[in-house]
Design an enzyme around this catalytic site. Structure first.
Site, PDB file in Angstrom:
ATOM      1  N   GLY A  45       0.888  -1.158   0.000  1.00  0.00           N
ATOM      2  CA  GLY A  45       0.000   0.000   0.000  1.00  0.00           C
ATOM      3  C   GLY A  45       0.923   1.205   0.000  1.00  0.00           C
ATOM      4  O   GLY A  45       1.841   1.269   0.817  1.00  0.00           O
ATOM      5  N   ALA A  46       0.705   2.111  -0.937  1.00  0.00           N
ATOM      6  CA  ALA A  46       1.645   3.222  -1.098  1.00  0.00           C
ATOM      7  C   ALA A  46       1.869   3.953   0.226  1.00  0.00           C
ATOM      8  O   ALA A  46       2.996   4.284   0.587  1.00  0.00           O
ATOM      9  CB  ALA A  46       1.116   4.172  -2.158  1.00  0.00           C
ATOM     10  N   GLU A  47       0.772   4.175   0.975  1.00  0.00           N
ATOM     11  CA  GLU A  47       0.896   4.988   2.195  1.00  0.00           C
ATOM     12  C   GLU A  47       1.644   4.221   3.285  1.00  0.00           C
ATOM     13  O   GLU A  47       2.520   4.766   3.948  1.00  0.00           O
ATOM     14  CB  GLU A  47      -0.496   5.412   2.702  1.00  0.00           C
ATOM     15  CG  GLU A  47      -1.324   6.188   1.677  1.00  0.00           C
ATOM     16  CD  GLU A  47      -2.002   5.306   0.645  1.00  0.00           C
ATOM     17  OE1 GLU A  47      -2.020   4.069   0.826  1.00  0.00           O
ATOM     18  OE2 GLU A  47      -2.515   5.847  -0.362  1.00  0.00           O
TER      19      GLU A  47
ATOM     20  N   ARG B 142      -3.352   5.836 -10.155  1.00  0.00           N
ATOM     21  CA  ARG B 142      -3.576   4.430 -10.522  1.00  0.00           C
ATOM     22  C   ARG B 142      -4.753   4.420 -11.491  1.00  0.00           C
ATOM     23  O   ARG B 142      -5.925   4.529 -11.067  1.00  0.00           O
ATOM     24  CB  ARG B 142      -3.905   3.576  -9.287  1.00  0.00           C
ATOM     25  CG  ARG B 142      -2.840   3.611  -8.197  1.00  0.00           C
ATOM     26  CD  ARG B 142      -1.591   2.847  -8.597  1.00  0.00           C
ATOM     27  NE  ARG B 142      -0.588   2.835  -7.544  1.00  0.00           N
ATOM     28  CZ  ARG B 142       0.517   3.585  -7.531  1.00  0.00           C
ATOM     29  NH1 ARG B 142       0.748   4.456  -8.505  1.00  0.00           N
ATOM     30  NH2 ARG B 142       1.402   3.479  -6.554  1.00  0.00           N
TER      31      ARG B 142
ATOM     32  N   ARG C  45      11.725  11.283 -11.356  1.00  0.00           N
ATOM     33  CA  ARG C  45      12.049  11.019 -12.759  1.00  0.00           C
ATOM     34  C   ARG C  45      12.671   9.635 -12.943  1.00  0.00           C
ATOM     35  O   ARG C  45      13.561   9.450 -13.771  1.00  0.00           O
ATOM     36  CB  ARG C  45      12.989  12.104 -13.283  1.00  0.00           C
ATOM     37  CG  ARG C  45      12.463  13.538 -13.126  1.00  0.00           C
ATOM     38  CD  ARG C  45      13.374  14.534 -13.823  1.00  0.00           C
ATOM     39  NE  ARG C  45      13.134  15.905 -13.403  1.00  0.00           N
ATOM     40  CZ  ARG C  45      12.180  16.706 -13.901  1.00  0.00           C
ATOM     41  NH1 ARG C  45      11.368  16.248 -14.827  1.00  0.00           N
ATOM     42  NH2 ARG C  45      12.041  17.946 -13.470  1.00  0.00           N
ATOM     43  N   GLY C  46      12.256   8.680 -12.157  1.00  0.00           N
ATOM     44  CA  GLY C  46      12.726   7.306 -12.301  1.00  0.00           C
ATOM     45  C   GLY C  46      14.241   7.212 -12.300  1.00  0.00           C
ATOM     46  O   GLY C  46      14.913   7.823 -11.452  1.00  0.00           O
ATOM     47  N   ALA C  47      14.789   6.463 -13.264  1.00  0.00           N
ATOM     48  CA  ALA C  47      16.242   6.250 -13.306  1.00  0.00           C
ATOM     49  C   ALA C  47      17.008   7.525 -13.652  1.00  0.00           C
ATOM     50  O   ALA C  47      18.236   7.523 -13.660  1.00  0.00           O
ATOM     51  CB  ALA C  47      16.562   5.153 -14.309  1.00  0.00           C
TER      52      ALA C  47
ATOM     53  N   ASP D  11       7.514   5.437  -3.307  1.00  0.00           N
ATOM     54  CA  ASP D  11       7.166   5.486  -1.875  1.00  0.00           C
ATOM     55  C   ASP D  11       8.430   5.591  -1.023  1.00  0.00           C
ATOM     56  O   ASP D  11       8.481   6.345  -0.049  1.00  0.00           O
ATOM     57  CB  ASP D  11       6.382   4.234  -1.463  1.00  0.00           C
ATOM     58  CG  ASP D  11       5.138   4.037  -2.306  1.00  0.00           C
ATOM     59  OD1 ASP D  11       4.608   5.057  -2.797  1.00  0.00           O
ATOM     60  OD2 ASP D  11       4.716   2.890  -2.475  1.00  0.00           O
TER      61      ASP D  11
HETATM   62  P1  ADP Z   1       7.289   6.105  -8.843  1.00  0.00           P
HETATM   63  O1  ADP Z   1       7.537   4.754  -8.197  1.00  0.00           O
HETATM   64  O2  ADP Z   1       6.410   6.987  -8.042  1.00  0.00           O
HETATM   65  O3  ADP Z   1       6.904   5.986 -10.293  1.00  0.00           O
HETATM   66  P2  ADP Z   1       9.998   6.722  -9.704  1.00  0.00           P
HETATM   67  O4  ADP Z   1      10.002   5.479 -10.530  1.00  0.00           O
HETATM   68  O5  ADP Z   1      10.212   8.009 -10.412  1.00  0.00           O
HETATM   69  O6  ADP Z   1       8.693   6.860  -8.802  1.00  0.00           O
HETATM   70  O7  ADP Z   1      11.122   6.530  -8.601  1.00  0.00           O
HETATM   71  C1  ADP Z   1      11.251   7.415  -7.525  1.00  0.00           C
HETATM   72  C2  ADP Z   1      12.690   7.749  -7.320  1.00  0.00           C
HETATM   73  O8  ADP Z   1      13.435   6.556  -7.025  1.00  0.00           O
HETATM   74  C3  ADP Z   1      13.379   8.383  -8.538  1.00  0.00           C
HETATM   75  O9  ADP Z   1      13.137   9.782  -8.560  1.00  0.00           O
HETATM   76  C4  ADP Z   1      14.822   8.002  -8.284  1.00  0.00           C
HETATM   77  O10 ADP Z   1      15.431   8.907  -7.375  1.00  0.00           O
HETATM   78  C5  ADP Z   1      14.708   6.616  -7.627  1.00  0.00           C
HETATM   79  N1  ADP Z   1      14.798   5.575  -8.677  1.00  0.00           N
HETATM   80  C6  ADP Z   1      13.801   5.076  -9.429  1.00  0.00           C
HETATM   81  N2  ADP Z   1      14.270   4.175 -10.329  1.00  0.00           N
HETATM   82  C7  ADP Z   1      15.604   4.096 -10.123  1.00  0.00           C
HETATM   83  C8  ADP Z   1      16.665   3.344 -10.733  1.00  0.00           C
HETATM   84  N3  ADP Z   1      16.456   2.493 -11.742  1.00  0.00           N
HETATM   85  N4  ADP Z   1      17.913   3.529 -10.262  1.00  0.00           N
HETATM   86  C9  ADP Z   1      18.159   4.372  -9.231  1.00  0.00           C
HETATM   87  N5  ADP Z   1      17.216   5.108  -8.632  1.00  0.00           N
HETATM   88  C10 ADP Z   1      15.939   4.987  -9.067  1.00  0.00           C
HETATM   89  O1  KDG Z   2       3.488   2.369  -4.728  1.00  0.00           O
HETATM   90  C1  KDG Z   2       3.553   0.981  -4.691  1.00  0.00           C
HETATM   91  C2  KDG Z   2       2.117   0.588  -4.648  1.00  0.00           C
HETATM   92  O2  KDG Z   2       1.648   0.544  -5.986  1.00  0.00           O
HETATM   93  C3  KDG Z   2       1.755  -0.657  -3.995  1.00  0.00           C
HETATM   94  O3  KDG Z   2       2.478  -0.990  -2.814  1.00  0.00           O
HETATM   95  C4  KDG Z   2       0.286  -0.878  -3.824  1.00  0.00           C
HETATM   96  O4  KDG Z   2      -0.825   1.062  -3.026  1.00  0.00           O
HETATM   97  C5  KDG Z   2      -0.672   0.290  -3.926  1.00  0.00           C
HETATM   98  C6  KDG Z   2      -1.464   0.479  -5.144  1.00  0.00           C
HETATM   99  O5  KDG Z   2      -2.573   1.007  -5.022  1.00  0.00           O
HETATM  100  O6  KDG Z   2      -1.027   0.131  -6.240  1.00  0.00           O
END
Ligand code: ADP
Ligand code: KDG
Length: 322
Positions: free
Chosen positions: A34-36, A170, A231-233, A264
């Protein structure tokens, strides 16, 4: 010491340990997610108190959720066991090594029956907190869950507790319009707004980041929230609420196994540094570090670090610590 309080739905999670269509999985692993509560666990592991408010069913999955949260020392005095609905379930399929598919079984779940009275019953947990964290998931669960979030924000604002929101859209729970409609009343009350690049465009109904940032309010000293873009990776950025320029930080290089839960863990790091009283650059540094930890483990939350593990990502591949 005031810590984090959050509310939302935590489900049982069934996940396939190997890539491939789920129907061919010989067995599934049982966990929770759960995200929270993922954020609450992350903050707690980093040393601050954390509390979770939500409903689970009177079933084994509900018992599992509460047991795991208690084991992580997350306070669950504001959690309720609902005898009339089951605990929600999330099934996670590693369809290919790079693509995860998630299926929810949460319509009518106990978690979706969260309501404002549940929040009123936990008022002290909210008003005594250092930060209230909410996500865009809960308001999409049901009108009563949306009301619970609104009530929590109202109580926090009246007690001058900062409010943080992670958009966490979601799509299976509702489209962009519903998301905007349910989050709009919350936005003026936020101190921190987290989102992915696409989510912020969606929320602001904008086609580019500068317009989204301008609409969502932070920069320019306009009194809006501090806006944090995940911004993910590629790392993350902050648009500070005081109008200072965007601050960017690259991701910490790691071997990524599962991106789910990174956001999270990132928020947990950020809000921990906020509770530490650390400045924005340090909040961003810790968030990128904890986000990176999360992607190294194929589970939504279990890879989150304790304080004394924070240096582990500097170790060379193949390191054994004895
Ligand atoms: P969400 O899960 O909300 O989509 P992100 O995928 O953007 O969020 O990931 C959140 C943060 O986690 C990113 O801003 C980055 O700092 C870290 N992160 C995500 N993916 C990677 C990765 N492949 N390698 C290193 N750090 C990562
Ligand atoms: O952020 C990760 C969540 O996606 C997961 O733990 C479950 O809260 C969740 C959801 O609604 O997808």
């Amino acid at each position: 010491m005031p810590g984090l309080v959050t509310l939302g739905e935590t489900m049982a999670v069934l996940g396939s340990p190997r890539p491939g269509p789920l129907r061919h999985a010989p067995h599934l692993e049982l966990s929770i997610g759960g995200a929270e509560s993922n954020v609450a666990i992350g903050v707690r592991r980093l040393g601050h108190p954390a509390a979770w408010i939500g409903r689970v069913g009177a079933d084994e999955f509900g018992a599992l959720v509460l047991e795991r949260l208690r084991a992580e020392q997350v306070e669950v005095s504001g959690a309720l066991v609902d005898p009339d609905a089951p605990t929600g379930l999330l099934v996670k399929e590693q369809r290919t090594p790079d693509v995860t598919r998630v299926q929810y079984y949460r319509t009518g779940s106990a978690g979706s029956r969260l309501c404002p009275a549940d929040v009123d019953a936990a008022v002290g947990v909210i008003t005594g907190a250092g930060v209230l964290h909410i996500t865009g998931i809960t308001p999409l669960l049901s009108p009563s869950a949306a009301g619970a979030v609104a009530r929590a924000v109202e109580l926090a604002v009246a007690a001058e507790v900062p409010v943080s929101l992670d958009v966490n859209h979601r799509a299976a729970l509702g489209g962009a319009e519903l998301l905007r409609e349910r989050l709009a009343p919350l936005l003026p009350h936020l101190s921190h707004l987290f989102g992915g690049e696409e989510e912020l465009l969606l929320l602001a109904d904008a086609t580019d980041e500068p317009s989204a940032v301008a609409r969502l309010g932070g920069p320019g000293g306009s009194g809006g929230p501090e806006l944090v873009v995940k911004r993910g990776a590629r790392g993350a950025s902050v648009y500070p609420a005081d109008g200072n320029p965007e601050l960017h930080r690259a991701a910490v290089p790691v071997r990524a196994l599962d991106p789910v839960g990174a956001g999270d863990a990132f928020v947990a790091g950020y809000l921990t540094a906020l509770l530490d009283g650390a400045p924005v650059a340090e909040r961003l540094r810790l968030a990128c570090l904890t986000g990176a930890f999360a992607v190294t483990v194929p589970n939504d939350w279990s890879g989150q670090p304790t304080r004394d593990e924070l240096g582990l990502l500097d170790a060379e591949a193949g390191t054994t610590l004895r």
